[in-house]
Design a protein around this motif. Structure first.
Motif, PDB file in Angstrom:
ATOM      1  N   ASP A  65       0.846  -1.184   0.000  1.00  0.00           N
ATOM      2  CA  ASP A  65       0.000   0.000   0.000  1.00  0.00           C
ATOM      3  C   ASP A  65       0.885   1.239   0.000  1.00  0.00           C
ATOM      4  OD1 ASP A  65      -1.951   1.876   0.322  1.00  0.00           O
ATOM      5  OD2 ASP A  65      -2.484   1.286   2.361  1.00  0.00           O
ATOM      6  N   ALA A  66       1.128   1.826  -1.166  1.00  0.00           N
ATOM      7  CA  ALA A  66       1.996   2.999  -1.273  1.00  0.00           C
ATOM      8  C   ALA A  66       1.418   4.177  -0.509  1.00  0.00           C
ATOM      9  CB  ALA A  66       2.213   3.372  -2.739  1.00  0.00           C
ATOM     10  N   ALA A  67       0.094   4.353  -0.551  1.00  0.00           N
ATOM     11  CA  ALA A  67      -0.529   5.472   0.163  1.00  0.00           C
ATOM     12  C   ALA A  67      -0.345   5.297   1.674  1.00  0.00           C
ATOM     13  CB  ALA A  67      -2.002   5.570  -0.192  1.00  0.00           C
ATOM     14  N   LEU A  69       2.082   3.700   3.166  1.00  0.00           N
ATOM     15  CA  LEU A  69       3.488   3.952   3.467  1.00  0.00           C
ATOM     16  C   LEU A  69       3.763   5.446   3.511  1.00  0.00           C
ATOM     17  CD1 LEU A  69       6.396   3.043   3.906  1.00  0.00           C
ATOM     18  CD2 LEU A  69       6.633   2.869   1.427  1.00  0.00           C
ATOM     19  N   ALA A  70       3.247   6.197   2.540  1.00  0.00           N
ATOM     20  CA  ALA A  70       3.443   7.655   2.524  1.00  0.00           C
ATOM     21  C   ALA A  70       2.843   8.288   3.771  1.00  0.00           C
ATOM     22  CB  ALA A  70       2.826   8.252   1.267  1.00  0.00           C
ATOM     23  N   ASP A  71       1.671   7.818   4.176  1.00  0.00           N
ATOM     24  CA  ASP A  71       1.019   8.342   5.381  1.00  0.00           C
ATOM     25  C   ASP A  71       1.852   8.047   6.622  1.00  0.00           C
ATOM     26  OD1 ASP A  71      -1.189   9.537   6.830  1.00  0.00           O
ATOM     27  OD2 ASP A  71      -1.626   7.488   7.527  1.00  0.00           O
ATOM     28  N   LEU A  73       5.080   7.567   6.798  1.00  0.00           N
ATOM     29  CA  LEU A  73       6.283   8.401   6.773  1.00  0.00           C
ATOM     30  C   LEU A  73       5.957   9.846   7.136  1.00  0.00           C
ATOM     31  CD1 LEU A  73       8.018   6.979   3.582  1.00  0.00           C
ATOM     32  CD2 LEU A  73       8.715   6.646   5.961  1.00  0.00           C
ATOM     33  N   THR A  74       4.817  10.347   6.707  1.00  0.00           N
ATOM     34  CA  THR A  74       4.408  11.710   7.039  1.00  0.00           C
ATOM     35  C   THR A  74       4.184  11.848   8.540  1.00  0.00           C
ATOM     36  OG1 THR A  74       3.362  11.948   4.890  1.00  0.00           O
ATOM     37  CG2 THR A  74       2.698  13.503   6.575  1.00  0.00           C
ATOM     38  N   ARG A  75       3.578  10.842   9.142  1.00  0.00           N
ATOM     39  CA  ARG A  75       3.332  10.890  10.587  1.00  0.00           C
ATOM     40  C   ARG A  75       4.625  10.858  11.386  1.00  0.00           C
ATOM     41  NH1 ARG A  75       0.572   6.153  11.638  1.00  0.00           N
ATOM     42  NH2 ARG A  75       0.202   5.651   9.474  1.00  0.00           N
ATOM     43  N   ARG A  77       7.422  12.345  10.472  1.00  0.00           N
ATOM     44  CA  ARG A  77       8.169  13.576  10.251  1.00  0.00           C
ATOM     45  C   ARG A  77       8.008  14.484  11.470  1.00  0.00           C
ATOM     46  NH1 ARG A  77       6.182  16.633   5.269  1.00  0.00           N
ATOM     47  NH2 ARG A  77       6.794  14.688   4.335  1.00  0.00           N
TER      48      ARG A  77
END
Length: 82
Positions: A65-67, A69-71, A73-75, A77
């Motif tokens: 799930d790329a979305a 994973l991006a979420d 990683l954003t959390r 930061r």
């Protein structure tokens, strides 16, 4: 396939620059030594087959799930501190 009978210490020549030497024979096992140029790759067949099967299995799995994973990683930061 060429089948040869060799004794300990006897050699087989492959081309001009590969030498296979029978190092030892114990029961059902034969130890061989291989002299070859550094550019010649030498691998055990069962290891190559295992790696190939693992790569095929990994390639056939869903990419994930790329979305999600991006979420994640954003959390992770750190918050801006301006």
């Amino acid at each position: 396939m060429l089948v040869l009978t060799r004794k300990r210490g006897e050699r087989i020549l492959i081309g001009d620059d590969i030498v296979v030497t029978v190092m030892d024979v114990k029961g059902d096992s034969v130890r061989i030594g291989i002299e070859a140029p550094s550019g010649v790759r030498i691998h055990r067949a069962e290891v190559v087959e295992a790696v190939t099967q693992a790569n095929v299995a990994a390639a056939s799995e869903p990419a994930g799930d790329a979305a999600g994973l991006a979420d994640a990683l954003t959390r992770r930061r750190p918050a801006d501190t301006d």
